[in-house]
Design an enzyme around this catalytic site. Structure first.
Site, PDB file in Angstrom:
ATOM      1  N   ARG A  48       0.377  -1.204  -0.087  1.00 24.98           N
ATOM      2  CA  ARG A  48       0.468  -0.013   0.422  1.00 24.98           C
ATOM      3  C   ARG A  48       0.930   1.297  -0.006  1.00 24.98           C
ATOM      4  O   ARG A  48       2.456   1.459   0.081  1.00 24.98           O
ATOM      5  CB  ARG A  48      -0.870   0.013   1.101  1.00 24.98           C
ATOM      6  CG  ARG A  48      -0.853  -0.491   2.072  1.00 24.98           C
ATOM      7  CD  ARG A  48       0.616   0.192   2.877  1.00 24.98           C
ATOM      8  NE  ARG A  48       0.275   1.383   3.238  1.00 24.98           N
ATOM      9  CZ  ARG A  48       1.170   2.426   3.948  1.00 24.98           C
ATOM     10  NH1 ARG A  48       2.872   2.095   3.302  1.00 24.98           N
ATOM     11  NH2 ARG A  48       0.469   3.652   3.520  1.00 24.98           N
ATOM     12  N   GLY A  49       0.049   1.906  -0.208  1.00 26.26           N
ATOM     13  CA  GLY A  49       1.072   3.338  -0.324  1.00 26.26           C
ATOM     14  C   GLY A  49       0.868   3.500  -1.807  1.00 26.26           C
ATOM     15  O   GLY A  49       1.653   3.179  -2.508  1.00 26.26           O
ATOM     16  N   ALA A  50       0.361   4.737  -2.661  1.00 24.95           N
ATOM     17  CA  ALA A  50       0.782   4.894  -3.717  1.00 24.95           C
ATOM     18  C   ALA A  50       1.986   4.903  -4.639  1.00 24.95           C
ATOM     19  O   ALA A  50       1.348   3.701  -5.696  1.00 24.95           O
ATOM     20  CB  ALA A  50      -0.175   7.184  -4.076  1.00 24.95           C
ATOM     21  N   ARG A  89      -7.073  -0.215  -6.941  1.00 25.96           N
ATOM     22  CA  ARG A  89      -7.441   0.512  -6.183  1.00 25.96           C
ATOM     23  C   ARG A  89      -7.813   1.600  -6.607  1.00 25.96           C
ATOM     24  O   ARG A  89      -6.444   2.121  -7.544  1.00 25.96           O
ATOM     25  CB  ARG A  89      -6.736   0.712  -5.047  1.00 25.96           C
ATOM     26  CG  ARG A  89      -6.282  -0.005  -4.113  1.00 25.96           C
ATOM     27  CD  ARG A  89      -5.623   0.306  -3.502  1.00 25.96           C
ATOM     28  NE  ARG A  89      -6.518   0.692  -2.245  1.00 25.96           N
ATOM     29  CZ  ARG A  89      -5.376   1.554  -0.650  1.00 25.96           C
ATOM     30  NH1 ARG A  89      -4.175   1.540  -1.146  1.00 25.96           N
ATOM     31  NH2 ARG A  89      -6.766   2.237  -0.138  1.00 25.96           N
ATOM     32  N   GLN A 194      -1.716   2.474   9.554  1.00 19.74           N
ATOM     33  CA  GLN A 194      -0.603   2.281   9.262  1.00 19.74           C
ATOM     34  C   GLN A 194       0.139   3.760   9.528  1.00 19.74           C
ATOM     35  O   GLN A 194       1.179   3.055   9.730  1.00 19.74           O
ATOM     36  CB  GLN A 194      -0.952   2.917   7.778  1.00 19.74           C
ATOM     37  CG  GLN A 194      -1.823   2.019   6.457  1.00 19.74           C
ATOM     38  CD  GLN A 194      -3.048   2.382   6.536  1.00 19.74           C
ATOM     39  OE1 GLN A 194      -3.495   2.235   7.469  1.00 19.74           O
ATOM     40  NE2 GLN A 194      -3.970   2.545   5.570  1.00 19.74           N
ATOM     41  N   ASP A 235      -2.613  10.855  -2.761  1.00 18.42           N
ATOM     42  CA  ASP A 235      -2.962   9.900  -3.339  1.00 18.42           C
ATOM     43  C   ASP A 235      -2.937   9.725  -4.536  1.00 18.42           C
ATOM     44  O   ASP A 235      -2.655   9.472  -6.373  1.00 18.42           O
ATOM     45  CB  ASP A 235      -3.540   8.804  -3.158  1.00 18.42           C
ATOM     46  CG  ASP A 235      -2.980   7.825  -2.312  1.00 18.42           C
ATOM     47  OD1 ASP A 235      -3.056   8.346  -0.768  1.00 18.42           O
ATOM     48  OD2 ASP A 235      -3.030   6.221  -2.460  1.00 18.42           O
ATOM     49  N   ASN A 245      -5.557  11.938   0.116  1.00 19.31           N
ATOM     50  CA  ASN A 245      -4.990  11.216   0.795  1.00 19.31           C
ATOM     51  C   ASN A 245      -5.518  10.743   2.085  1.00 19.31           C
ATOM     52  O   ASN A 245      -6.942  10.891   2.202  1.00 19.31           O
ATOM     53  CB  ASN A 245      -3.430  12.262   1.538  1.00 19.31           C
ATOM     54  CG  ASN A 245      -3.063  11.545   2.182  1.00 19.31           C
ATOM     55  OD1 ASN A 245      -2.155  10.286   1.328  1.00 19.31           O
ATOM     56  ND2 ASN A 245      -2.080  12.049   3.034  1.00 19.31           N
ATOM     57  N   LYS A 246      -5.183  10.361   2.831  1.00 26.71           N
ATOM     58  CA  LYS A 246      -5.187   9.579   3.948  1.00 26.71           C
ATOM     59  C   LYS A 246      -6.805   9.407   4.673  1.00 26.71           C
ATOM     60  O   LYS A 246      -6.376  10.757   5.326  1.00 26.71           O
ATOM     61  CB  LYS A 246      -4.374   8.713   4.634  1.00 26.71           C
ATOM     62  CG  LYS A 246      -4.676   7.477   5.603  1.00 26.71           C
ATOM     63  CD  LYS A 246      -5.770   6.628   5.135  1.00 26.71           C
ATOM     64  CE  LYS A 246      -5.022   5.708   4.625  1.00 26.71           C
ATOM     65  NZ  LYS A 246      -6.318   5.277   3.862  1.00 26.71           N
TER      66      LYS A 246
HETATM   67  C1  LIG Z   1       3.810   7.986  -0.056  1.00 22.18           C
HETATM   68  S1  LIG Z   1       1.974   7.282   0.314  1.00 22.18           S
HETATM   69  C2  LIG Z   1       1.130   8.593   0.375  1.00 22.18           C
HETATM   70  C3  LIG Z   1      -0.044   8.005   0.594  1.00 22.18           C
HETATM   71  O1  LIG Z   1      -0.410   6.905  -0.398  1.00 22.18           O
HETATM   72  C4  LIG Z   1      -0.218   7.812   1.359  1.00 22.18           C
HETATM   73  O2  LIG Z   1      -0.431   9.042   2.304  1.00 22.18           O
HETATM   74  C5  LIG Z   1      -1.898   6.994   1.862  1.00 22.18           C
HETATM   75  O3  LIG Z   1      -2.518   6.960   2.285  1.00 22.18           O
HETATM   76  C6  LIG Z   1      -1.545   5.794   1.579  1.00 22.18           C
HETATM   77  O4  LIG Z   1      -3.200   4.962   2.393  1.00 22.18           O
HETATM   78  P1  LIG Z   1      -2.843   3.454   2.346  1.00 22.18           P
HETATM   79  O5  LIG Z   1      -4.779   3.445   2.269  1.00 22.18           O
HETATM   80  O6  LIG Z   1      -2.333   2.640   3.071  1.00 22.18           O
HETATM   81  O7  LIG Z   1      -2.684   3.277   0.587  1.00 22.18           O
END
Ligand SMILES: CSC[C@@H](O)[C@@H](O)C(=O)COP(=O)(O)O
Length: 343
Positions: A48-50, A89, A194, A235, A245-246
Site C-alpha cells: 500500500r501507499g501510492a 485501487r 498504518q 494519492d 490522501n488518507k
Molecule cells: C507515499 S504514500 C502516500 C499515500 O499513498 C499515503 O499517504 C496514503 O494515504 C496511503 O493509504 P493506504 O490506504 O495505506 O494505501
C-alpha cells in the site's frame, strides 16, 4: 528501514511483497506468481501507499506476461489482466501512471517490460531523496525559531509506502539526518493502523523520537501549539492543488490553517494528475463496512449499525501551504498551482 527490506521486489519469476498487514510483529513476504494474487494483495493493503502500489503495478505487467505464457493467454487476455491490476485501487493515480508507462514497452517483450519497471522503482527512490532535501530546506527556511522542529504526519509515507526512503517521511528523515528534528507525532491511521504499525516501526528503525496518537488527537495537538508543521503524502493531486490522501488528512489541514502553521504535501510528480481539474473529480475508494464495524476481526459496533469507510479524503488546495515534489516546492495556497507550474 534496513536496505534489505523492500516493499516490492522482483524475484526473477514473480513479486515478493513485504506483508504490511503483519508488520511490525511479523516480517513476512507474500510471493506473488499470478495476477489474481497481486490484485488481492493490493486490495488487502499487503502492499500500500501510492508509489509502492505503482511499483507493484509496474512489475505486475511482467507478471501478467509470464502467467500468460504459462497458461497460453492471447495478447488481448494479457492486456485484460493488466487492466485488472490497473484498477485494483481507484484513488492512487501512481498505479495507473506506472502501469501505463510500462505498457508502452509491452510490444518489446518481457525484458523491456522488466527494464521499465526497474526504472520506475529506481526513479521513485531518486525522487524521494530529492523531495527530502527540498522539503527540509523549505521548512528550515520558513521556521520561526532556530530550534529542532516538531512535525505531525498522517498515515505511512516511508520506505514501506514507496520504492524506498519515503515522501513525507523522507522529509522527516532528512530533518533528522540534519539534526533539525525534535519529535514526530504519528497519527495512528485508519483502517489498518498504518501510522501506529508502519510509520512508528520505520521511526523506531531510524531512532527518531515520536509519539503515536489517535487520529482524533491531531487537531488538539496542533491547536495546543505542540507542532511546527504537518507533512503528509498524497494519492492524487488535482491540477488546482486539491489533494486526496488518507482519510483524516483534511482535518489535519484545517487545524494547521487555523493555527497558522504550514501544511505540506510531499509527493512525486507521478502523483500529480493534471487531467483531473479539481478534487471533486477524484474517485475516493470506499472500503468494506466491516473494516470499521469490527476490531481485529471481532464485531464491535452493534448489529444494525452501518459502516461508512472512505479510505481517503480531499484537502482543498487552498489549505496546502506547499507541495514538495522532486522538481522543487510549489506554494499552492499562495497561488502556485500544479496545473500552471508542473506541465
Ligand atoms: C507515499 S504514500 C502516500 C499515500 O499513498 C499515503 O499517504 C496514503 O494515504 C496511503 O493509504 P493506504 O490506504 O495505506 O494505501
Amino acid at each position: 528501514m534496513s536496505q534489505e527490506l523492500r516493499a516490492v521486489d522482483w524475484t526473477g519469476t514473480g513479486l515478493a511483497l513485504l506483508d504490511q498487514t503483519q508488520l511490525p510483529h511479523r516480517t513476512g513476504t507474500v510471493n506473488v506468481q499470478d495476477v489474481d494474487t497481486l490484485v488481492d494483495a493490493i486490495r488487502r493493503l499487503v502492499v500500500r501507499g501510492a508509489p509502492a502500489i505503482g511499483a507493484a503495478g509496474a512489475y505486475g505487467v511482467a507478471l501478467a506476461l509470464l502467467q500468460g505464457e504459462r497458461e497460453g493467454w492471447s495478447k488481448a487476455e494479457v492486456r485484460t489482466a493488466v487492466a485488472r491490476i490497473r484498477e485494483a485501487r481507484p484513488t492512487a493515480v501512481n498505479l495507473m501512471v506506472c502501469v501505463d508507462r510500462v505498457m508502452t514497452r509491452f510490444a518489446d517483450g518481457l525484458g523491456a517490460v522488466l527494464e521499465e519497471a526497474a526504472a520506475v522503482q529506481r526513479e521513485d527512490v531518486e525522487a524521494n531523496r530529492a523531495m527530502g532535501a527540498f522539503g527540509a530546506d523549505w521548512l528550515l527556511k520558513k521556521a520561526r525559531e532556530d530550534r529542532p522542529l516538531r512535525i505531525l504526519t498522517h498515515c505511512n509515507t516511508g520506505a514501506l509506502a514507496t520504492a524506498g526512503w519515503g515522501t513525507a517521511l523522507g522529509v522527516i528523515r532528512e530533518l533528522h539526518a540534519r539534526g533539525r528534528l525534535e519529535v514526530v507525532y504519528a497519527d495512528e491511521t485508519r483502517p489498518l493502523l498504518q501510522g501506529s504499525r508502519l510509520t512508528a516501526w520505520e521511526l523506531v528503525q531510524e531512532g527518531i523520537p515520536h509519539y503515536v496518537q489517535a487520529d482524533g488527537a491531531a487537531a488538539g495537538t496542533v491547536l495546543r501549539g505542540e507542532v511546527d508543521a504537518a507533512i503528509v503524502g498524497a494519492d492524487r493531486i488535482a491540477a488546482n492543488g486539491d489533494t486526496a490522501n488518507k482519510v483524516g488528512t483534511v482535518g489535519v489541514a484545517l487545524a494547521c490553517a487555523y493555527a497558522g502553521i504550514p501544511f505540506l504535501v510531499a509527493a512525486p510528480t507521478t502523483t500529480v494528475d493534471l487531467a483531473t481539474a479539481t478534487g471533486d473529480d477524484i474517485h475516493i475508494e470506499l472500503r468494506g463496512e466491516d473494516e470499521i464495524l469490527e476490531w481485529a476481526g471481532v464485531r464491535t459496533a452493534p448489529a444494525g449499525s452501518r459502516g461508512h469507510n472512505p479510505a481517503f479524503d480531499v484537502t482543498p488546495g487552498r489549505l496546502v501551504t506547499a507541495l514538495v515534489t522532486e522538481r522543487g516546492v510549489l506554494e499552492v495556497s499562495a497561488g502556485e498551482l500544479p496545473g500552471n507550474r508542473l506541465p
